[in-house]
Design a protein around this motif. Structure first.
Motif, PDB file in Angstrom:
ATOM      1  N   VAL A 247       1.022  -1.282   0.006  1.00 50.64           N
ATOM      2  CA  VAL A 247       0.001   0.013  -0.142  1.00 50.64           C
ATOM      3  C   VAL A 247       0.718   1.375   0.073  1.00 50.64           C
ATOM      4  O   VAL A 247       0.530   2.387  -0.702  1.00 50.64           O
ATOM      5  N   TYR A 248       2.096   1.055   0.880  1.00 54.39           N
ATOM      6  CA  TYR A 248       2.846   2.434   1.002  1.00 54.39           C
ATOM      7  C   TYR A 248       4.032   2.616  -0.028  1.00 54.39           C
ATOM      8  O   TYR A 248       4.617   3.698   0.108  1.00 54.39           O
ATOM      9  N   VAL A 249       4.352   1.451  -0.495  1.00 55.88           N
ATOM     10  CA  VAL A 249       5.541   1.396  -1.328  1.00 55.88           C
ATOM     11  C   VAL A 249       5.703   2.486  -2.334  1.00 55.88           C
ATOM     12  O   VAL A 249       7.028   3.112  -2.589  1.00 55.88           O
ATOM     13  N   ARG A 251       3.990   5.435  -2.206  1.00 56.36           N
ATOM     14  CA  ARG A 251       3.684   6.745  -1.591  1.00 56.36           C
ATOM     15  C   ARG A 251       4.592   7.121  -0.550  1.00 56.36           C
ATOM     16  O   ARG A 251       4.924   8.408  -0.349  1.00 56.36           O
ATOM     17  N   HIS A 252       5.220   6.235   0.079  1.00 52.97           N
ATOM     18  CA  HIS A 252       6.330   6.592   1.173  1.00 52.97           C
ATOM     19  C   HIS A 252       7.010   5.283   1.519  1.00 52.97           C
ATOM     20  O   HIS A 252       6.749   4.264   2.224  1.00 52.97           O
ATOM     21  N   TYR A 253       8.292   5.393   0.859  1.00 58.35           N
ATOM     22  CA  TYR A 253       9.303   4.348   0.911  1.00 58.35           C
ATOM     23  C   TYR A 253       9.542   3.865   2.086  1.00 58.35           C
ATOM     24  O   TYR A 253       9.754   2.605   2.386  1.00 58.35           O
ATOM     25  N   ALA A 254       9.946   4.918   3.111  1.00 58.50           N
ATOM     26  CA  ALA A 254      10.566   4.408   4.346  1.00 58.50           C
ATOM     27  C   ALA A 254       9.404   3.738   5.031  1.00 58.50           C
ATOM     28  O   ALA A 254       9.746   2.975   5.755  1.00 58.50           O
ATOM     29  N   LEU A 255       8.203   4.159   5.047  1.00 59.94           N
ATOM     30  CA  LEU A 255       7.152   3.855   5.572  1.00 59.94           C
ATOM     31  C   LEU A 255       6.849   2.234   5.115  1.00 59.94           C
ATOM     32  O   LEU A 255       6.572   1.119   6.057  1.00 59.94           O
ATOM     33  N   ALA A 256       7.057   2.062   3.772  1.00 61.36           N
ATOM     34  CA  ALA A 256       6.892   0.785   3.416  1.00 61.36           C
ATOM     35  C   ALA A 256       7.705  -0.494   3.690  1.00 61.36           C
ATOM     36  O   ALA A 256       7.423  -1.401   4.022  1.00 61.36           O
ATOM     37  N   MET A 257       9.188   0.223   3.858  1.00 60.88           N
ATOM     38  CA  MET A 257       9.933  -0.603   4.479  1.00 60.88           C
ATOM     39  C   MET A 257       9.901  -0.983   5.941  1.00 60.88           C
ATOM     40  O   MET A 257      10.274  -2.089   6.649  1.00 60.88           O
ATOM     41  N   VAL A 258       8.925  -0.384   6.886  1.00 60.05           N
ATOM     42  CA  VAL A 258       8.744  -0.501   8.144  1.00 60.05           C
ATOM     43  C   VAL A 258       7.896  -1.818   8.102  1.00 60.05           C
ATOM     44  O   VAL A 258       8.130  -2.935   9.074  1.00 60.05           O
ATOM     45  N   PHE A 259       7.014  -1.974   7.246  1.00 61.08           N
ATOM     46  CA  PHE A 259       5.977  -3.081   6.765  1.00 61.08           C
ATOM     47  C   PHE A 259       7.005  -4.221   6.355  1.00 61.08           C
ATOM     48  O   PHE A 259       6.767  -5.431   6.826  1.00 61.08           O
TER      49      PHE A 259
END
Length: 318
Positions: A247-249, A251-259
Motif C-alpha cells: 500500500v505504501y511502497v 507513496r512513502h518508501y520509508a514507511l513501506a520498509m517498516v512493514f
C-alpha cells in the motif's frame, strides 16, 4: 500470499513456505498496466521468479559457500536487470528477484528441488490468476484506455544500469563478508534498492529512506519475533505486513520498509529459529552497508559523479 501459505499449512509442508512467499510476489508486477499487458508482464515476471527461487534452493541444497553466493548473486543481478529492462517489467530492476535468490540460497532447505519448483510456480500462478481476475472485473466497469507503447530502451543505458546493479551487489556482499555481521545477503539486497533510481536526483534520498525504514522495521520485528506464533497466525501476519508494504511502497518508501522488513525476518520462522536480537541487529548493520555502497556506486557511475570530478579538477587548476 495467504492462499498458498494456508494450503501448505494444511498439507503440513511449511518447509516450502519461503518458496511460496516469493512466488506470490509475482502479484506486485504490472499493477497499473492495461489488461493484456499486465498478464504478459506478470507471466514473464513469474517465470523469472520461479527460475531465481529454484536456483537459490539448488545452492542451499548443494551447501555453497558465502563467497559463491556473492558471485552468484552478482550474476543474477546482472542478468535479471538486463532481461527486466528489455521486457519493460515494472517495478523495474532485480530487487525482488535478488531477494528471492539470496534468501532461499542462504536458508536451510529440507525438501526436494521438484517440491520447491511446484511451490513457487503454484504460488506465482495463483498471483497471476488473481491479477487477471481483478483486471477482468475492472474492465467491465471502467473505460478501456489505450496507452502508447514506449520506445525500446537504449542498449547503452540498459547495460550501464545492469552494470551498476552487479557492481553494487558484488561490493556490498564482499564488504559484508569481510566485516562479518553474519547475513551478507541483506547487504546485497539493500544495495539493489537505490540503484533503480540511479538516474534520478533523489537516489541518495531513496537510500536514506531505505535505511531509516529498515531501522523502524527492525524495531517492529524485534517485537513481532517475541511471541510464539502458530503457523496459521504467522501466515496471516505475513500477509497483513505484505499488504501494508504494498500500500505504501509507491507513496512513502520509508514507511513501506517498516512493514516489509518484518516480512523478510519473520518468513524464516517457518524453517528455522534464530536469536531475535542478533537477527535484527545484523539486519540493521547490513542494510546500512548495502545502502551506502549503492550511493557510492551511483555517484561513481552516473553523470553526477563525473560532473563532480570535473568541477574538482577545474577548481584545482584555478
Amino acid at each position: 500470499m495467504l492462499i498458498p501459505l494456508l494450503v501448505l499449512i494444511l498439507l503440513d509442508r511449511t518447509n516450502l513456505t519461503m518458496c511460496a512467499i516469493f512466488g506470490s510476489l509475482t502479484g506486485v508486477f504490472g499493477r497499473s498496466e492495461p489488461h493484456w499487458r499486465r498478464l504478459r508482464h506478470q507471466t514473464q515476471s513469474g517465470l523469472l521468479m520461479c527460475m531465481t527461487v529454484v536456483a537459490g534452493v539448488s545452492m542451499s541444497i548443494a551447501g555453497r559457500s558465502d563467497w559463491e553466493l556473492v558471485v552468484s548473486a552478482t550474476v543474477v543481478a546482472l542478468v535479471i536487470s538486463l532481461v527486466a529492462d528489455v521486457l519493460r517489467i515494472r517495478p523495474a530492476g532485480p530487487f525482488t528477484y535478488i531477494f528471492a535468490f539470496t534468501a532461499t540460497a542462504a536458508a536451510p532447505f529440507s525438501g526436494s528441488m521438484g517440491e520447491a519448483a511446484l511451490a513457487v510456480s503454484g504460488s506465482a500462478a495463483t498471483a497471476v490468476l488473481l491479477g487477471i481476475a481483478g483486471r477482468v472485473h475492472a474492465r467491465r466497469h471502467t473505460p478501456v484506455i489505450l496507452r502508447p507503447h514506449a520506445p525500446p530502451p537504449k542498449a547503452a543505458r540498459v547495460l550501464a544500469h545492469s552494470g551498476r546493479y552487479a557492481a553494487a551487489v558484488a561490493a556490498a556482499g564482499s564488504l559484508a563478508l569481510l566485516l562479518g555481521p553474519g547475513h551478507s545477503y541483506w547487504a546485497m539486497l539493500a544495495a539493489c534498492a537505490p540503484i533503480s533510481a540511479a538516474d534520478a536526483a533523489h537516489a541518495p534520498a531513496r537510500a536514506g529512506h531505505f535505511i531509516l525504514g529498515t531501522y523502524g522495521g527492525v524495531l517492529l520485528s524485534a517485537l513481532l519475533l517475541q511471541p510464539d506464533w502458530s503457523p496459521v497466525q504467522l501466515a496471516i501476519l505475513l500477509a497483513a505486513l505484505q499488504f501494508g508494504g504494498e500500500v505504501y511502497v509507491m507513496r512513502h518508501y520509508a514507511l513501506a520498509m517498516v512493514f516489509l522488513t518484518p516480512v523478510a525476518l519473520l518468513m524464516t520462522g517457518f524453517v528455522s529459529a534464530q536469536p531475535v536480537w542478533e537477527l535484527t541487529l545484523d539486519r540493521a548493520v547490513e542494510t546500512t552497508i548495502g545502502a551506502l555502497v549503492a550511493v557510492v556506486v551511483i555517484f561513481l557511475t552516473t553523470g553526477r559523479g563525473a560532473v563532480g570530478a570535473q568541477k574538482l579538477r577545474l577548481h584545482s587548476e584555478e
